[in-house]
Design a protein around this motif. Structure first.
Motif, PDB file in Angstrom:
ATOM      1  N   THR A  52       0.799  -1.227   0.000  1.00 11.39           N
ATOM      2  CA  THR A  52       0.000   0.000   0.000  1.00 11.39           C
ATOM      3  C   THR A  52       0.832   1.277   0.000  1.00 11.39           C
ATOM      4  O   THR A  52       0.269   2.371  -0.125  1.00 11.39           O
ATOM      5  N   ILE A  53       2.151   1.173   0.128  1.00 11.33           N
ATOM      6  CA  ILE A  53       2.954   2.376   0.386  1.00 11.33           C
ATOM      7  C   ILE A  53       3.411   3.108  -0.862  1.00 11.33           C
ATOM      8  O   ILE A  53       3.736   4.294  -0.798  1.00 11.33           O
ATOM      9  N   HIS A  54       3.440   2.438  -1.998  1.00 14.72           N
ATOM     10  CA  HIS A  54       4.099   3.000  -3.175  1.00 14.72           C
ATOM     11  C   HIS A  54       3.240   4.049  -3.879  1.00 14.72           C
ATOM     12  O   HIS A  54       2.071   3.835  -4.170  1.00 14.72           O
ATOM     13  N   GLY A  55       3.863   5.209  -4.131  1.00 11.82           N
ATOM     14  CA  GLY A  55       3.207   6.278  -4.866  1.00 11.82           C
ATOM     15  C   GLY A  55       2.425   7.257  -4.020  1.00 11.82           C
ATOM     16  O   GLY A  55       2.004   8.302  -4.511  1.00 11.82           O
ATOM     17  N   ALA A  56       2.206   6.929  -2.743  1.00 11.83           N
ATOM     18  CA  ALA A  56       1.392   7.786  -1.879  1.00 11.83           C
ATOM     19  C   ALA A  56       2.259   8.551  -0.884  1.00 11.83           C
ATOM     20  O   ALA A  56       3.372   8.133  -0.557  1.00 11.83           O
ATOM     21  N   ARG A  57       1.740   9.664  -0.378  1.00  7.15           N
ATOM     22  CA  ARG A  57       2.437  10.405   0.655  1.00  7.15           C
ATOM     23  C   ARG A  57       2.431   9.605   1.954  1.00  7.15           C
ATOM     24  O   ARG A  57       1.478   8.869   2.250  1.00  7.15           O
ATOM     25  N   GLY A 143      -2.832  14.289  -1.736  1.00  3.54           N
ATOM     26  CA  GLY A 143      -1.844  13.608  -2.554  1.00  3.54           C
ATOM     27  C   GLY A 143      -2.478  12.762  -3.639  1.00  3.54           C
ATOM     28  O   GLY A 143      -3.704  12.701  -3.772  1.00  3.54           O
ATOM     29  N   LYS A 144      -1.635  12.133  -4.441  1.00  5.51           N
ATOM     30  CA  LYS A 144      -2.115  11.220  -5.477  1.00  5.51           C
ATOM     31  C   LYS A 144      -3.024  10.165  -4.827  1.00  5.51           C
ATOM     32  O   LYS A 144      -2.723   9.710  -3.727  1.00  5.51           O
ATOM     33  N   PRO A 145      -4.138   9.792  -5.444  1.00  5.40           N
ATOM     34  CA  PRO A 145      -4.525   9.954  -6.858  1.00  5.40           C
ATOM     35  C   PRO A 145      -5.151  11.297  -7.225  1.00  5.40           C
ATOM     36  O   PRO A 145      -5.606  11.453  -8.361  1.00  5.40           O
ATOM     37  N   ASP A 146      -5.221  12.249  -6.300  1.00  5.58           N
ATOM     38  CA  ASP A 146      -5.701  13.575  -6.661  1.00  5.58           C
ATOM     39  C   ASP A 146      -4.755  14.175  -7.707  1.00  5.58           C
ATOM     40  O   ASP A 146      -3.530  14.073  -7.566  1.00  5.58           O
ATOM     41  N   PRO A 147      -5.280  14.812  -8.743  1.00  8.20           N
ATOM     42  CA  PRO A 147      -4.443  15.306  -9.836  1.00  8.20           C
ATOM     43  C   PRO A 147      -3.783  16.656  -9.588  1.00  8.20           C
ATOM     44  O   PRO A 147      -3.012  17.136 -10.425  1.00  8.20           O
ATOM     45  N   GLN A 163      -1.066  19.508 -22.840  1.00  4.55           N
ATOM     46  CA  GLN A 163       0.145  19.393 -23.651  1.00  4.55           C
ATOM     47  C   GLN A 163       1.304  18.779 -22.854  1.00  4.55           C
ATOM     48  O   GLN A 163       2.469  18.936 -23.220  1.00  4.55           O
ATOM     49  N   CYS A 164       0.961  18.059 -21.788  1.00  7.32           N
ATOM     50  CA  CYS A 164       1.974  17.398 -20.958  1.00  7.32           C
ATOM     51  C   CYS A 164       1.872  15.882 -21.089  1.00  7.32           C
ATOM     52  O   CYS A 164       0.792  15.335 -21.317  1.00  7.32           O
ATOM     53  N   LEU A 165       3.000  15.216 -20.918  1.00  7.83           N
ATOM     54  CA  LEU A 165       3.046  13.762 -20.836  1.00  7.83           C
ATOM     55  C   LEU A 165       3.522  13.396 -19.443  1.00  7.83           C
ATOM     56  O   LEU A 165       4.596  13.828 -19.011  1.00  7.83           O
ATOM     57  N   VAL A 166       2.735  12.608 -18.730  1.00 14.42           N
ATOM     58  CA  VAL A 166       3.062  12.162 -17.376  1.00 14.42           C
ATOM     59  C   VAL A 166       3.725  10.785 -17.438  1.00 14.42           C
ATOM     60  O   VAL A 166       3.223   9.876 -18.098  1.00 14.42           O
ATOM     61  N   PHE A 167       4.848  10.654 -16.742  1.00 13.33           N
ATOM     62  CA  PHE A 167       5.535   9.363 -16.601  1.00 13.33           C
ATOM     63  C   PHE A 167       5.276   8.851 -15.189  1.00 13.33           C
ATOM     64  O   PHE A 167       5.600   9.528 -14.211  1.00 13.33           O
ATOM     65  N   GLU A 168       4.715   7.655 -15.066  1.00 13.64           N
ATOM     66  CA  GLU A 168       4.334   7.109 -13.770  1.00 13.64           C
ATOM     67  C   GLU A 168       4.605   5.610 -13.709  1.00 13.64           C
ATOM     68  O   GLU A 168       4.811   4.969 -14.738  1.00 13.64           O
ATOM     69  N   ASP A 169       4.587   5.083 -12.477  1.00 11.71           N
ATOM     70  CA  ASP A 169       4.743   3.636 -12.325  1.00 11.71           C
ATOM     71  C   ASP A 169       3.685   3.021 -11.434  1.00 11.71           C
ATOM     72  O   ASP A 169       3.346   1.853 -11.585  1.00 11.71           O
ATOM     73  N   ALA A 170       3.150   3.785 -10.460  1.00 12.43           N
ATOM     74  CA  ALA A 170       2.228   3.234  -9.467  1.00 12.43           C
ATOM     75  C   ALA A 170       0.778   3.573  -9.800  1.00 12.43           C
ATOM     76  O   ALA A 170       0.488   4.595 -10.429  1.00 12.43           O
ATOM     77  N   SER A 171      -0.120   2.725  -9.336  1.00 15.42           N
ATOM     78  CA  SER A 171      -1.541   2.887  -9.666  1.00 15.42           C
ATOM     79  C   SER A 171      -2.095   4.239  -9.251  1.00 15.42           C
ATOM     80  O   SER A 171      -2.815   4.891 -10.019  1.00 15.42           O
ATOM     81  N   VAL A 172      -1.754   4.696  -8.019  1.00 10.59           N
ATOM     82  CA  VAL A 172      -2.309   5.974  -7.562  1.00 10.59           C
ATOM     83  C   VAL A 172      -1.795   7.131  -8.419  1.00 10.59           C
ATOM     84  O   VAL A 172      -2.511   8.097  -8.687  1.00 10.59           O
ATOM     85  N   GLY A 173      -0.541   7.034  -8.866  1.00  9.01           N
ATOM     86  CA  GLY A 173       0.031   8.073  -9.712  1.00  9.01           C
ATOM     87  C   GLY A 173      -0.546   8.053 -11.107  1.00  9.01           C
ATOM     88  O   GLY A 173      -0.774   9.108 -11.717  1.00  9.01           O
ATOM     89  N   ILE A 174      -0.779   6.858 -11.633  1.00  9.19           N
ATOM     90  CA  ILE A 174      -1.401   6.736 -12.953  1.00  9.19           C
ATOM     91  C   ILE A 174      -2.791   7.364 -12.928  1.00  9.19           C
ATOM     92  O   ILE A 174      -3.173   8.098 -13.838  1.00  9.19           O
TER      93      ILE A 174
END
Length: 226
Positions: A52-57, A143-147, A163-174
């Motif tokens: 549960t820890i990855h990508g979140a504050r 924090g994420k998943p809030d945009p 006009q931005c491209l987001v690079f992510e790895d974790a579900s909440v960040g995606i």
């Protein structure tokens, strides 16, 4: 923003926005050492909790546990300090250093759930020079998943979100990237198990390069493998 048949390689962008942990650097071992010790102290199922820890504050992760008598703010500060002190094994995702160096300084940002002090420590450990624009845990209320974090980074760069491209790895960040209105590229280098996603993916930055056109727009290209 895009037709279902299109991919991130079909568009030109004004900026690239990067999550940090798992996206441009791998800090999984260090983060899990710190969080496992915390979970054990609080009697949690360590293996289940670590998913549960990855990508979140840190504050959001701790608050979600709803542990009685726990000061989430104080615990989050303790976690951050422990993570700052433990950067053993923190390394750049393959090809990330060179790829980031190829980007114009005013056309990329780091958007991380980590506090600024921890973000700077990990970037240093991975050999990545921090960009001019960084959005960290302290910059947002949610924090994420809030945009909001991604929208704020685009605002600071002076670039429309579309006009931005987001690079992510974790579900909440995606989810945060999707909700922001940007296109999303998923980086799978740090994934231990395959992720099912409708987005384009790369395993490392060695697979891509960037081309800047006369108008200053960035286009992501796949490298030709000999």
């Amino acid at each position: 923003m895009s037709a279902k048949s299109s991919t991130v390689f079909d568009y030109r962008y004004r900026a690239f926005l990067f999550d940090m942990d798992g996206t441009i650097l791998n800090s999984i071992a260090a983060a899990e050492r710190v969080w496992a010790a915390w979970a054990k102290r609080h009697g949690l199922d360590v293996e289940a909790f670590l998913t549960t820890i990855h990508g979140a504050r840190a504050i959001d992760t701790i608050t979600c546990q709803a542990l009685p008598g726990v000061d989430a703010q104080a615990e989050a500060r303790g976690i951050t300090q422990a993570e700052i002190e433990d950067v053993e094994g923190v390394v750049a995702i393959p090809g990330a250093v060179e790829f980031l160096k190829s980007l114009p300084a005013n056309q990329w940002a780091v958007v991380t759930s980590a506090p600024k002090a921890l973000a700077l420590r990990r970037l240093q450990a991975a050999g990545i020079v921090p960009p001019a624009v960084m959005v960290t845990a302290e910059d947002v209320v949610r924090g994420k998943p809030d945009p909001t974090c991604y929208q704020l980074s685009a605002q600071r760069l002076g670039v429309p979100m579309a006009q931005c491209l987001v690079f992510e790895d974790a579900s909440v960040g995606i989810c945060a990237g999707e909700a922001s209105g940007a296109n999303v590229m998923v980086v799978t280098s740090a994934h231990r198990v395959p992720m099912t996603t409708t987005h384009s993916t790369i395993d490392s930055y060695e697979q891509v390069q960037v081309q800047r056109d006369e108008g200053g727009c960035l286009r992501l290209l796949r490298r030709q493998v000999a």
